[in-house]
Design an enzyme around this catalytic site. Sequence first.
Site, mmCIF file in Angstrom:
data_model
loop_
_atom_site.group_PDB
_atom_site.id
_atom_site.type_symbol
_atom_site.label_atom_id
_atom_site.label_comp_id
_atom_site.label_asym_id
_atom_site.label_seq_id
_atom_site.Cartn_x
_atom_site.Cartn_y
_atom_site.Cartn_z
ATOM 1 N N THR A 1 11.842 4.686 4.863
ATOM 2 C CA THR A 1 10.775 4.992 5.816
ATOM 3 C C THR A 1 10.082 3.715 6.265
ATOM 4 O O THR A 1 8.954 3.769 6.767
ATOM 5 C CB THR A 1 9.742 5.957 5.190
ATOM 6 O OG1 THR A 1 9.281 5.395 3.952
ATOM 7 C CG2 THR A 1 10.332 7.329 4.938
ATOM 8 N N ASP B 1 13.922 7.606 8.185
ATOM 9 C CA ASP B 1 12.966 7.883 9.255
ATOM 10 C C ASP B 1 12.978 6.753 10.275
ATOM 11 O O ASP B 1 12.273 6.809 11.275
ATOM 12 C CB ASP B 1 11.560 8.048 8.649
ATOM 13 C CG ASP B 1 10.523 8.435 9.689
ATOM 14 O OD1 ASP B 1 10.709 9.472 10.357
ATOM 15 O OD2 ASP B 1 9.519 7.702 9.838
ATOM 16 N N PHE C 1 4.527 8.227 9.832
ATOM 17 C CA PHE C 1 3.121 7.867 10.035
ATOM 18 C C PHE C 1 2.325 8.989 10.689
ATOM 19 O O PHE C 1 1.091 8.942 10.726
ATOM 20 C CB PHE C 1 3.028 6.638 10.952
ATOM 21 C CG PHE C 1 3.221 6.962 12.415
ATOM 22 C CD1 PHE C 1 2.125 7.113 13.257
ATOM 23 C CD2 PHE C 1 4.495 7.160 12.944
ATOM 24 C CE1 PHE C 1 2.292 7.435 14.599
ATOM 25 C CE2 PHE C 1 4.675 7.486 14.278
ATOM 26 C CZ PHE C 1 3.571 7.616 15.102
ATOM 27 N N ARG D 1 11.648 -0.017 7.770
ATOM 28 C CA ARG D 1 12.191 -0.576 9.000
ATOM 29 C C ARG D 1 13.704 -0.376 9.007
ATOM 30 O O ARG D 1 14.379 -0.578 7.997
ATOM 31 C CB ARG D 1 11.850 -2.064 9.132
ATOM 32 C CG ARG D 1 10.412 -2.346 9.527
ATOM 33 C CD ARG D 1 10.126 -1.905 10.951
ATOM 34 N NE ARG D 1 8.754 -2.187 11.371
ATOM 35 C CZ ARG D 1 7.758 -1.317 11.318
ATOM 36 N NH1 ARG D 1 7.969 -0.104 10.829
ATOM 37 N NH2 ARG D 1 6.558 -1.642 11.756
ATOM 38 N N ARG E 1 0.820 -1.216 0.000
ATOM 39 C CA ARG E 1 0.000 0.000 0.000
ATOM 40 C C ARG E 1 0.855 1.269 0.000
ATOM 41 O O ARG E 1 0.595 2.212 -0.749
ATOM 42 C CB ARG E 1 -0.931 -0.007 1.208
ATOM 43 C CG ARG E 1 -2.016 -1.087 1.152
ATOM 44 C CD ARG E 1 -2.872 -1.024 2.404
ATOM 45 N NE ARG E 1 -3.975 -1.986 2.360
ATOM 46 C CZ ARG E 1 -3.901 -3.225 2.823
ATOM 47 N NH1 ARG E 1 -2.754 -3.669 3.324
ATOM 48 N NH2 ARG E 1 -4.941 -4.028 2.767
ATOM 49 N N GLU F 1 16.810 2.155 16.922
ATOM 50 C CA GLU F 1 15.978 3.304 17.275
ATOM 51 C C GLU F 1 15.267 3.179 18.611
ATOM 52 O O GLU F 1 14.890 4.196 19.213
ATOM 53 C CB GLU F 1 14.951 3.579 16.179
ATOM 54 C CG GLU F 1 13.870 2.543 16.044
ATOM 55 C CD GLU F 1 12.830 2.946 14.987
ATOM 56 O OE1 GLU F 1 11.664 3.117 15.357
ATOM 57 O OE2 GLU F 1 13.198 3.086 13.808
ATOM 58 N N HIS G 1 11.132 8.561 13.189
ATOM 59 C CA HIS G 1 9.987 7.666 12.970
ATOM 60 C C HIS G 1 8.679 8.456 13.010
ATOM 61 O O HIS G 1 7.730 8.097 13.713
ATOM 62 C CB HIS G 1 9.958 6.551 14.019
ATOM 63 C CG HIS G 1 9.298 5.293 13.519
ATOM 64 N ND1 HIS G 1 9.885 4.053 13.599
ATOM 65 C CD2 HIS G 1 8.105 5.087 12.911
ATOM 66 C CE1 HIS G 1 9.078 3.137 13.092
ATOM 67 N NE2 HIS G 1 7.980 3.753 12.666
ATOM 68 N N GLN G 2 8.638 9.517 12.223
ATOM 69 C CA GLN G 2 7.453 10.368 12.199
ATOM 70 C C GLN G 2 6.655 10.258 10.906
ATOM 71 O O GLN G 2 5.664 10.971 10.720
ATOM 72 C CB GLN G 2 7.851 11.841 12.429
ATOM 73 C CG GLN G 2 8.524 12.500 11.236
ATOM 74 C CD GLN G 2 8.778 13.981 11.454
ATOM 75 O OE1 GLN G 2 9.723 14.354 12.140
ATOM 76 N NE2 GLN G 2 7.930 14.827 10.878
#
Length: 338
Positions: A238, A264, A304, A240, A160, A269, A301-302
């Site tokens: 963006t 990201d 999303f 893993r 997706r 992390e 990790h932003q």
Amino acid sequence: MSASPVKVLFFSAKPYDIASFNQHNANYGFELEYLETHLGPHIVNAVDQGTFAVCVFVNDKLTAEVIAILAAKGVKVIALRCAGFNNVQMEAAKEYGITVCRVPAYSPEAVAEHAVAMLLTLVRKTHKAYNRVREQNFSLNGLLGFNLHGKTVGVIGTGRIGKAFCKIMLGFGCRVLAFDLFKDEDMVAAGVQYSTFDDVLQQADIISLHCPLTPDNRYLINQDSLSKMKQGATLINTSRGALIDTHAVIGALKTGRLANLGIDVYEQEERLFFKDLSGTIIEDDTIQRLLSFPNVLVTGHQAFFTEDALSQIAETTLTSIHELSRGGTPDDALVVQI
């Protein structure tokens, strides 16, 4: 006597999670409790007996030991408020009869658009221009970029999010090459060309990763795959962190094999992201080395993190828990394992 409300315990809960889930819980009436700490062996005994579900995020560690204790506490559901489930020991969940559900599609456009934002920032150096102009420096020296139009963009993974990214890149007038284990005919019809992994590496000016992390693709980007890329390629991740061998990427940045890197996500992390560490000494020399490069952009990790995505995450998660608490089964895509 009315039945007790279904209890859901959240880990790695931030203020925005609490606000979003509290808002959507008005339709369900669950008893929600939030802990800011991540789930792991150090805290699992804090779970109250009879808790129906634990709701976790990407950096929570659901090892076999943790899952065994959850089962002993009566937990029936592990609800991931994310798409990936590589942090859950699935065999242990199966052994103890705990259902694992997730949110497979929370605004894929949110992540795809962030990948594009990182790409544009790197190739047009807007982050540097912003800081420079704020100091009244309007010189263009050092800000030379390049057009995306006409470039070959390699997309690894056309789920997706990967499909959303492909559509945006096609809109920029890019040639889009893709690698995935399953060819998407809609993408082919839109103009995406599928090829082998090595062929994508060799031809792409820009490579963006949009695949889940599995045991088979850990360090998908390593010294060997980097050597097959074009000299001066741009890499965006963006997806893993462990898809990238960070030390190999640092080597490629030093030699110029990679001209730009935007990430990201980061393989270590969980020690850093979602925390304010501005007043501490970070002992992770690898991330510090990455941050020292002028052609590297790191976000925490932003990708999303949009209003649309948070709303979808909360609604999908609570709907799944509601269905499972009533003995039903959510949509197949939402349940990883029963």
